[in-house]
Design a protein around this motif. Sequence first.
Motif, PDB file in Angstrom:
ATOM      1  N   MET A  68     -47.687  33.532  23.026  1.00  0.00           N
ATOM      2  CA  MET A  68     -48.347  33.574  21.729  1.00  0.00           C
ATOM      3  C   MET A  68     -48.667  32.147  21.292  1.00  0.00           C
ATOM      4  SD  MET A  68     -48.190  36.771  20.604  1.00  0.00           S
ATOM      5  CE  MET A  68     -48.341  36.650  18.855  1.00  0.00           C
ATOM      6  N   LEU A  73     -44.123  41.980  25.632  1.00  0.00           N
ATOM      7  CA  LEU A  73     -43.807  41.879  24.203  1.00  0.00           C
ATOM      8  C   LEU A  73     -42.545  42.670  23.850  1.00  0.00           C
ATOM      9  CD1 LEU A  73     -44.993  41.140  21.315  1.00  0.00           C
ATOM     10  CD2 LEU A  73     -45.802  43.452  21.291  1.00  0.00           C
ATOM     11  N   PHE A  74     -42.445  43.878  24.417  1.00  0.00           N
ATOM     12  CA  PHE A  74     -41.351  44.776  24.028  1.00  0.00           C
ATOM     13  C   PHE A  74     -39.987  44.143  24.173  1.00  0.00           C
ATOM     14  CE2 PHE A  74     -44.273  48.408  24.633  1.00  0.00           C
ATOM     15  CZ  PHE A  74     -44.035  48.995  23.411  1.00  0.00           C
ATOM     16  N   GLU A  83     -53.604  34.757  16.024  1.00  0.00           N
ATOM     17  CA  GLU A  83     -52.290  35.142  16.509  1.00  0.00           C
ATOM     18  C   GLU A  83     -51.189  34.595  15.604  1.00  0.00           C
ATOM     19  OE1 GLU A  83     -51.775  36.491  20.309  1.00  0.00           O
ATOM     20  OE2 GLU A  83     -53.253  37.456  19.057  1.00  0.00           O
ATOM     21  N   GLY A 134     -53.061  40.352  31.954  1.00  0.00           N
ATOM     22  CA  GLY A 134     -53.225  40.594  30.523  1.00  0.00           C
ATOM     23  C   GLY A 134     -52.372  41.760  30.052  1.00  0.00           C
ATOM     24  N   ALA A 169     -36.553  32.423  18.608  1.00  0.00           N
ATOM     25  CA  ALA A 169     -37.846  33.047  18.279  1.00  0.00           C
ATOM     26  C   ALA A 169     -38.988  32.238  18.892  1.00  0.00           C
ATOM     27  CB  ALA A 169     -38.006  33.138  16.767  1.00  0.00           C
ATOM     28  N   VAL A 179     -39.380  40.814  22.180  1.00  0.00           N
ATOM     29  CA  VAL A 179     -39.217  41.050  20.747  1.00  0.00           C
ATOM     30  C   VAL A 179     -37.941  41.836  20.481  1.00  0.00           C
ATOM     31  CG1 VAL A 179     -40.237  42.306  18.829  1.00  0.00           C
ATOM     32  CG2 VAL A 179     -41.625  40.762  20.150  1.00  0.00           C
ATOM     33  N   LEU A 233     -35.357  39.542  19.566  1.00  0.00           N
ATOM     34  CA  LEU A 233     -35.548  39.065  18.193  1.00  0.00           C
ATOM     35  C   LEU A 233     -35.196  40.159  17.193  1.00  0.00           C
ATOM     36  CD1 LEU A 233     -38.856  37.096  18.580  1.00  0.00           C
ATOM     37  CD2 LEU A 233     -36.523  36.273  18.702  1.00  0.00           C
ATOM     38  N   LYS A 234     -35.478  41.398  17.584  1.00  0.00           N
ATOM     39  CA  LYS A 234     -35.164  42.506  16.681  1.00  0.00           C
ATOM     40  C   LYS A 234     -33.673  42.507  16.376  1.00  0.00           C
ATOM     41  CE  LYS A 234     -34.262  46.763  17.704  1.00  0.00           C
ATOM     42  NZ  LYS A 234     -34.291  48.069  18.359  1.00  0.00           N
ATOM     43  N   ILE A 285     -43.168  46.664  15.158  1.00  0.00           N
ATOM     44  CA  ILE A 285     -43.508  46.495  16.577  1.00  0.00           C
ATOM     45  C   ILE A 285     -44.837  47.171  16.877  1.00  0.00           C
ATOM     46  CG2 ILE A 285     -42.219  48.488  17.433  1.00  0.00           C
ATOM     47  CD1 ILE A 285     -42.276  45.179  19.210  1.00  0.00           C
ATOM     48  N   THR A 303     -48.822  40.853  29.749  1.00  0.00           N
ATOM     49  CA  THR A 303     -48.498  40.097  28.548  1.00  0.00           C
ATOM     50  C   THR A 303     -48.156  41.046  27.407  1.00  0.00           C
ATOM     51  OG1 THR A 303     -49.985  38.380  29.269  1.00  0.00           O
ATOM     52  CG2 THR A 303     -49.390  38.379  26.969  1.00  0.00           C
ATOM     53  N   VAL A 304     -48.938  42.125  27.294  1.00  0.00           N
ATOM     54  CA  VAL A 304     -48.673  43.082  26.230  1.00  0.00           C
ATOM     55  C   VAL A 304     -47.340  43.786  26.479  1.00  0.00           C
ATOM     56  CG1 VAL A 304     -49.546  45.099  25.034  1.00  0.00           C
ATOM     57  CG2 VAL A 304     -51.130  43.396  25.871  1.00  0.00           C
ATOM     58  N   GLY A 340     -40.727  43.612   9.441  1.00  0.00           N
ATOM     59  CA  GLY A 340     -39.503  44.017  10.132  1.00  0.00           C
ATOM     60  C   GLY A 340     -38.240  43.761   9.338  1.00  0.00           C
ATOM     61  N   ILE A 341     -38.189  42.694   8.572  1.00  0.00           N
ATOM     62  CA  ILE A 341     -36.945  42.374   7.865  1.00  0.00           C
ATOM     63  C   ILE A 341     -36.961  42.926   6.449  1.00  0.00           C
ATOM     64  CG2 ILE A 341     -35.450  40.511   7.080  1.00  0.00           C
ATOM     65  CD1 ILE A 341     -36.451  38.828   9.381  1.00  0.00           C
ATOM     66  N   LEU A 366     -51.704  42.653  19.435  1.00  0.00           N
ATOM     67  CA  LEU A 366     -51.629  41.833  20.644  1.00  0.00           C
ATOM     68  C   LEU A 366     -52.522  42.416  21.728  1.00  0.00           C
ATOM     69  CD1 LEU A 366     -50.279  39.346  21.875  1.00  0.00           C
ATOM     70  CD2 LEU A 366     -48.616  40.846  22.893  1.00  0.00           C
ATOM     71  N   TYR A 377     -44.908  40.127  11.612  1.00  0.00           N
ATOM     72  CA  TYR A 377     -43.900  40.940  12.283  1.00  0.00           C
ATOM     73  C   TYR A 377     -42.572  40.865  11.537  1.00  0.00           C
ATOM     74  CZ  TYR A 377     -40.316  42.247  15.602  1.00  0.00           C
ATOM     75  OH  TYR A 377     -39.222  42.827  16.172  1.00  0.00           O
ATOM     76  N   ILE A 419     -55.508  40.351  23.556  1.00  0.00           N
ATOM     77  CA  ILE A 419     -55.655  40.066  24.985  1.00  0.00           C
ATOM     78  C   ILE A 419     -57.087  40.381  25.419  1.00  0.00           C
ATOM     79  CG2 ILE A 419     -54.940  40.822  27.278  1.00  0.00           C
ATOM     80  CD1 ILE A 419     -52.956  39.009  26.026  1.00  0.00           C
ATOM     81  N   ILE A 423     -43.735  35.100  25.648  1.00  0.00           N
ATOM     82  CA  ILE A 423     -44.760  36.149  25.592  1.00  0.00           C
ATOM     83  C   ILE A 423     -46.127  35.529  25.841  1.00  0.00           C
ATOM     84  CG2 ILE A 423     -45.908  37.841  24.106  1.00  0.00           C
ATOM     85  CD1 ILE A 423     -43.318  38.045  22.516  1.00  0.00           C
ATOM     86  N   PHE A 434     -41.438  33.866  21.709  1.00  0.00           N
ATOM     87  CA  PHE A 434     -42.878  33.980  21.470  1.00  0.00           C
ATOM     88  C   PHE A 434     -43.644  33.159  22.500  1.00  0.00           C
ATOM     89  CE2 PHE A 434     -41.913  35.121  16.893  1.00  0.00           C
ATOM     90  CZ  PHE A 434     -42.220  36.441  17.099  1.00  0.00           C
ATOM     91  N   PHE A 439     -32.853  39.337  14.192  1.00  0.00           N
ATOM     92  CA  PHE A 439     -33.437  39.192  12.856  1.00  0.00           C
ATOM     93  C   PHE A 439     -33.364  40.468  12.025  1.00  0.00           C
ATOM     94  CE2 PHE A 439     -35.235  35.621  15.017  1.00  0.00           C
ATOM     95  CZ  PHE A 439     -35.337  34.663  14.045  1.00  0.00           C
ATOM     96  N   ILE A 440     -33.560  41.613  12.658  1.00  0.00           N
ATOM     97  CA  ILE A 440     -33.712  42.834  11.871  1.00  0.00           C
ATOM     98  C   ILE A 440     -32.418  43.618  11.810  1.00  0.00           C
ATOM     99  CG2 ILE A 440     -34.982  44.986  11.672  1.00  0.00           C
ATOM    100  CD1 ILE A 440     -37.362  43.603  12.899  1.00  0.00           C
TER     101      ILE A 440
END
Lengths: 562, 573
Positions: free
Chosen positions: B467, B508-509, A168, B501, B458, B512, B515-516, A191, B504-505, A179-180, A198, A175, A202, B465, B462, B519-520
């Motif tokens: 991680m 993520l959306f 992980e 489980g 971040a 993140v 963070l998008k 993503i 958890t996935v 992404g950047i 991910l 990412y 799991i 989430i 994470f 960062f992006i």
Amino acid sequence: MNDTFWLLTWIIFLPTAGAAGVALIKKESVETMRAFALAITFATFLLSIYLTWGVFDPTDPGIQPRAPELVSKAAGGFSSQEIAKQYGQRGVSTTWIPGWNIEYRLGYDGISVPLVLLTGLISFLGMVASWSIQKEVKGYLILYLLLETGMMGVFLALDFFLFYVFWEVMLLPMYFLIGIWGGPRREYAAIKFFLYTLFGSILMLIALLMLYFGSTGSGDVLPTFNILKLSAIGQGLIPNLAYSPAVQLTAFILLFIGFAIKVPVWPFHTWLPDAHVEAPTPISMILAGVLLKMGGYGILRIAFPICPAGAQAACLVLVALGVISIIYGAFAALAQTDFKRMVAYSSVSHMGYVLLGIAVWKLTDTGAADGSRFWLQGINGAMFQMIGHGISSAGMFFMVGVIYDRVHHRDLNKFGGLIGLMPLYGGIAIGLFFAGLGLPGLCGFIGEVFVVLSSWNYSPVLAIVAASGVILTAGYILWAVQRVYLGPEYKGPHPEAITPLTEREAFVGLTLLVFAVILGVFPNLLFSKMEKSTEQFVSTMDAGYQASIKPATTTAAITNTK
Amino acid sequence: MVCDMNFSELLSRVVQDTVGNNPFGDLSGVLSGKQPTFMDGSLLMFLPELIVVGTILALLFVRLLDLDKVISGQSVALLGATVALLVAVVQFLAIKNLDPSTSGVVLPKTMFTGLLVYDAFTVFFKVFLLLFLQLVVYLTQLTGLPDRDDAPDFYTLLFGSTLGMLLMISSNNLLMVFLGIEMTSVPSYAMVGFLKGRRTSSEAAFKYVVYGAGAAGVMLYGISLMAGLLGTASFPEMAARLNLVIGSGPLKLDATLLTLLLSIVMILVGIAFKLSIFPFHFWGPDAFEGAATEVAGFLSVASKGAAFALLIRVLLALVGIDQAPSGVMTPVFFYLGIAISVLAAVTATFGNLAAYSQNNIKRLLAYSTIAHAGYMLMAVGAMMVLLNASKHVPDPAARWELAIRAIEGLLFYLWVYMFMNLGAFAVAALIRNELFSEDITDFGGLWTQAPVLSFTMACCMFSLIGMPPFGGFTGKFMVFSSLFQAGHYHWAMWGVLAVAGINTVFSLFYYVRVLKFMFIAPAKDGARRVRVPAWSAAWFFVLSLAVLVLLTGMWGAAPLSATAHEVAAALFP
């Protein structure tokens, strides 16, 4: 805690230390940072070379380093069953979370050492190629180095929990790197990559819980994450402790999906073209060169040894998926007009050989091994293919990146005549593409041939289909070479920007080409490192399957006599 | 036996219970474990709470005597929180090193004639709550939420609410359950509405009050039913009385059992409101959006922690840990555990799905809080299932060991949750101070301007989430493993594990997505630049939270999980 413990720890964490070092360098001194990061990756590469030729003993088939009492006995003095039972004496470890029996356990054998070496090489060359990154160099270098830690950790971890953590850890920098620093659709690609992996993780986590809690017979003994012990349990080597065939099959399916997403195997491959195309060149090199190998390594190190009965039950599906990946990837590559996307689909096709080689495990109706020599050949071929593809695909992505940096497009139909304009580049590129094609004498050939030959024993029909993939591969690669490098003139935009290779670029390309030739001409360099371990793998798997289905067959026999 | 006592005897026993034989103990014996320091006399065991009370008084006097020119309310609050925390830590070390054979002290001890209980669990949560209080007080100083004039008012409310939580975690009586919850809630209502001028803030406080009052009413009714039925409100006696009332023989659904079930459900509703469990979560997002970020951060962690501690206490009191394995109610509690887990799965799913479309960082974190309450409640459900699986595991000690693992997971999760959630809220508050915006679409390009804030965000995201190598993963792993173990006794628990489980996935959306933007996405044109200079107090604060989130996933995981295990094990004889 001995020297090997620290050597392995340094291989994993030297890049992390380097990342911390980069963080301390002033933001303005970009060249200092780059040089420092390069030195770190080079030092890690040197450590992995030292591990391969200075420390690793290729005559011992089991996990190394060994406990002193095992070293004193002559190498080869143990049967493969005995080696499989030495789970407590192989590898180096220290406790991490004692309450849960989680260890920091490391080790290497003929299967992981070549991959560690490959990771060191590709990370180093990728760092050389990273001079093309101009934006936010500091953040890039930090993340790049953390990524290398994750990759090395995956190949050296022998504790399932630790393995999962490294697996992980490598996701997070990836990412951001896509992404950047990626292309126009980078957000989507990043993503998607994250989400697919991910999801697989799991599933792997659930399998990990199943195997962990099944690894103890009584409440007094803590369960274990030691991959070697879990394998011994799965192979029926520990009295009164076994995973039932149903548990093995469930765990195998969960693990396999987790790893297959990474390989990637059709139909879990759709993240790959997006991620590869959008990632910056050095990251594409790492993705194709190292990350995809983690999936194959996971199958070899975890999914198969721990669940032999599950693996055997699923073999036919695995072989079919491998063949579909080969053919599907090749056709998809043929259809691409984007140069990088074509190379990305070629990875799907080439990694299909890896899965095919691993899965051609044929048994007779009674469960006895049927031609395990051929399976061994398949495993060897798959391993060789992983290394060979690591070299050739990293090279191909780099070659695409070189021309993209100059003309800023990747449309296959708008190239042409590059060999005249950039002779050195054209030469190296054609060499690397031929390596990808599987031309005899280059690194792609051995793996494919071994795998296709071994698959004949499993199923002649599938072998023929897989072999026809070679023709398709030749088709898309030759066609691409023709459209990009040959032809009378360059037809695309920015013809003025086409300049000869810089020294740095030539260094990366030539190094990869040299490795491709060496591996193609002297395949035994690689085989001699890993063949003992793959032999051990095959023989313990055959025996393990026998042992793990035994209780079921006895009960069946009893009911029959009634 | 109480009847034989005359009044003066009774009085002297009450005094002795309160003050103890040796009120000031021997501080040198604290860590050696030989002296029963802090474990003799209710007042000494209650010392951290008394310091909190003293701080409230000091804050009021500072205002009354016009001393806030000399010493600010912030400093008084920080000092009070720190001293209370230190005392609690010393108490915890004293319990950890306690040697029953030489000191003659057997835990758990009761305080104030049996209304409160003092054991490792209590003190563990005291440390948890007071550390969190101290961090929040420090954060409000950094962000300047209450100005100098408002500071005494604000901190009085904050400390008052914490005092209520400290009562919740040490409740040994249904009456204290209600008192603790109310004492926590009333100051919280006022804190949510603390931004007086803002409409949304008042609206949020109003919603919170209405929901809270309703839930409290239901809970009080449940308490009265249960106390009436059992003839006691004291936790240690409840399980035995329960078995007497229900009687032996096959379980039949008569009026007694129905009333009992109704009262259990009603009490759980009151706690579910504090935990913002579906369908009692509606106040959460509105209250969080209206409240100041710091207050939202406080409510999201502290009230959850206290409510989980209380929930464990109530459930263990009902199940009874010294009962014979063949309790009549065992199957009822077994299925109650499954019901709790299913509810937890629904809560987590709802929280994660609703968080998708949020652009306001506080609202997003509010839904994330709901989702995490769901994950943590799964551990409680697993605990109930494992504790009552006597059909499959006849040996009570083996069941306890499994349940201890579940509680260990919950405790570990709560500690990690404190760091990661506070980190996220702290970064949000610091960004708000610079950008005047809580909209994540305004966070574009933040990482080049404030790398440490972005790094912390971040890490926290994470970790939320789940991680590795962040603590959130380790906590989730422990909760998941309890669910998996419980699945051996009922398949529904594996279903809950699968839902967890998938959640958890899904989660993520939206994590993140934050963070998008940071960062992006590029910075918006003309947007203010965020400046948090290196080595400033705020820089250091958020960085240390990030380091804590990392540590709980790496080296810190071993000691924290071992401590959590010890504390959980201390609940069982």
